[in-house]
Every structure is written in structure tokens, then in C-alpha cells.
Write a protein that holds these residues in place. Structure first.
Motif, PDB file in Angstrom:
ATOM      1  N   GLU A   9     -36.906   6.059 -46.572  1.00  0.00           N
ATOM      2  CA  GLU A   9     -37.692   7.418 -46.336  1.00  0.00           C
ATOM      3  C   GLU A   9     -37.881   7.861 -47.736  1.00  0.00           C
ATOM      4  O   GLU A   9     -39.061   8.366 -47.690  1.00  0.00           O
ATOM      5  N   ARG A  10     -37.334   7.763 -48.718  1.00  0.00           N
ATOM      6  CA  ARG A  10     -37.580   8.200 -50.300  1.00  0.00           C
ATOM      7  C   ARG A  10     -38.987   7.300 -50.449  1.00  0.00           C
ATOM      8  O   ARG A  10     -39.827   7.918 -51.045  1.00  0.00           O
ATOM      9  N   TYR A  13     -41.891   8.665 -48.833  1.00  0.00           N
ATOM     10  CA  TYR A  13     -42.355   9.939 -49.450  1.00  0.00           C
ATOM     11  C   TYR A  13     -42.941   9.730 -50.682  1.00  0.00           C
ATOM     12  O   TYR A  13     -44.201  10.320 -50.787  1.00  0.00           O
ATOM     13  N   ARG A  17     -46.925  11.038 -51.210  1.00  0.00           N
ATOM     14  CA  ARG A  17     -47.126  11.800 -52.400  1.00  0.00           C
ATOM     15  C   ARG A  17     -48.215  11.140 -53.434  1.00  0.00           C
ATOM     16  O   ARG A  17     -49.011  12.039 -53.981  1.00  0.00           O
TER      17      ARG A  17
END
Length: 279
Positions: A9-10, A13, A17
Motif C-alpha cells: 500500500e505504501r 501511494y 504521489r
């Protein structure tokens, strides 16, 4: 090892971004550039500026002569760069050697650095280009190429010497102590331990000086050397337009941008190393 759901998930993200930032940067850049083009293109004097500075037929006509002359700028830069680096290293080492017997030599090195850093490069070019031949010294070069190379070496050697000296002084004293503990002499410690680290540490500012050196080769047109700026000046004086100057500027930009970006890369890599980030 299989990454966990939280790690995946990081990473998603971070990718989102990065894409968002890239899109915002691209859109804002396009908007700003488009606005500038619109403002310039709709200004009352744009037609006259266009014909004087950016007229394509004049640019095509000036390109061959400016390109041939710019090769002289490149040769000057390559030759002077080597001389400047040698002079800078020698002056820097002389200034940091803790030998009382070399006090007169150190004084000369200090005077050289102070005088030539405080004198505009253009004045040095004029003084060397017209002054040295007037001395009629045996063996003194009379070629404008070498007179210009001497002038630029004297000017930029002083700047580079101070940059390298700062790099040497930034090396921790334990490096000197380690070299002497290994049985190395002062000169061997300087050559094999201190100087390589110093040059690596000051590589970005050194490359910035060389970017300026590349541009300042155009100053040699003042002593009659027919490099790209002088060629553009001749064409402009014949056609009464300034497009040839823009062509010469494009050549300088094309030559300096890669070196400038390489300087930025070295700066970022140096900062990452100092902060413990592995690249």
C-alpha cells in the motif's frame, strides 16, 4: 521475502504521489510557458524583435560560420581546463604546506590568488593579449590562441585554487594522522589520501567554474581571436541584424547545459552520501 500488505500500500501511494506531482508540474509548466509566449507574441514590438533577433533565414545563413568558429571555443576550453586544474592544484597545495622555508613561495601564491580573483577576466585578457607581445621576450608566444589561453588560465587558476584549497582544508585531521601513522610522508599523504578526497568533495563547484570558463572563452574576441562571438559580430555588422548573436548563444547553451546538469547530479549525490543515503 514477500512484501506485506502495508508495504504494498505504501508503494502504491508513492507511485500515485509521484504521478500526481509530475502531472501538476507538467500542467503548470505548460501554462506558464504558454502565457509567456502569448505575452511576447502579442506585444507591439514583437515583429521588429522577431526580424532582428529571431529571423530564420538569417539564422540559417549565419549557422555555418558560427559553427566553424565555435569549434575554436571548444578547443580553447579543453586546453585551458587542463592548465587551470594544474595551476589550481599547485597553488592550493603550496598555500596549505606547513613549511616555514616556503614562506616566500606561499606569499607569491597568496598574491596571485588575490590579484587575479580581484581583477575582471576581461581586463586580464586585454593585458595579456596586448601586453605580453609588447615585451618582445624570447620564446613568448605570439599566437592569439595561446595568449588567450594564458589569460584565461591566469584568471580561472586563481578561482580554482581557492576551491581546491577549501576542499583540502575540509578534510578531517584524522585523515592526515592516519596517513602518517601508516608511514607515509607528507607528500604521499597529500597525494594518496587527502587530495583525492578533496577533489571529490569540491567537484560540483569546480564544474561550475568550468561552466563559466566555457562561456568566457568568448571574451577572447576582444583581442581579435575569431571565435563564435567574433564571427557573429562580423555577420551582424554586415547584415545589421542580431540573429547571428542568438545563434552563437544557442551554441554556448548547448555546450554548457550538459555540464550544468552533470554538476547538479554530483551535488545531489554528494548530499545523499553525506546524509547516509545509498544511491
Amino acid at each position: 521475502m514477500t512484501p506485506s500488505a502495508r508495504q504494498l500500500e505504501r508503494e502504491r501511494y508513492r507511485r500515485r504521489r509521484t504521478l500526481t506531482r509530475g502531472a501538476v508540474a507538467a500542467v503548470s509548466t505548460i501554462v506558464v510557458i504558454g502565457l509567456l509566449v502569448y505575452l511576447v507574441g502579442t506585444s507591439p514590438g514583437w515583429d521588429r524583435v522577431h526580424r532582428t533577433y529571431f529571423w530564420w533565414p538569417d539564422a540559417k545563413a549565419a549557422f555555418p560560420d558560427v559553427a566553424r568558429s565555435f569549434w575554436l571555443n571548444i578547443r580553447l576550453f579543453m586546453v585551458v581546463e587542463v592548465f587551470v586544474l594544474v595551476v589550481g592544484i599547485v597553488i592550493a597545495i603550496v598555500r596549505v604546506i606547513p613549511a616555514p622555508a616556503l614562506a616566500p613561495v606561499k606569499l607569491i601564491a597568496i598574491l596571485y590568488a588575490d590579484v587575479f580573483r580581484g581583477t575582471p577576466t576581461l581586463l586580464i585578457v586585454l593585458l595579456v593579449g596586448f601586453g605580453l607581445p609588447a615585451l618582445n621576450l624570447t620564446g613568448m608566444p605570439t599566437s592569439l590562441f595561446w595568449l588567450g589561453a594564458i589569460a584565461l588560465t591566469l584568471s580561472y587558476g586563481a578561482y580554482v585554487a581557492e576551491v581546491i584549497r577549501a576542499g583540502i582544508l575540509s578534510i578531517h585531521p584524522t585523515q592526515w594522522a592516519s596517513g602518517r601513522a601508516l608511514g607515509l610522508t607528507y607528500g604521499q599523504t597529500m597525494r594518496h589520501i587527502v587530495l583525492p578526497q578533496a577533489l571529490r568533495r569540491v567537484a560540483p563547484p569546480l564544474l561550475n567554474d568550468f561552466v563559466s570558463l566555457q562561456k568566457d572563452t568568448a571574451l577572447l574576441s576582444t583581442i581579435g581571436l575569431v571565435e563564435s562571438l567574433r564571427a557573429a559580430q562580423v555577420i551582424s555588422g554586415h547584415d545589421f541584424t542580431f540573429t547571428a548573436y542568438v545563434v552563437a548563444a544557442v551554441f554556448f547553451i548547448a555546450a554548457t547545459i550538459p555540464l550544468a546538469r552533470f554538476t547538479d547530479y554530483l551535488t545531489v549525490r554528494s548530499l545523499r552520501r553525506e546524509n547516509g543515503i545509498v544511491t
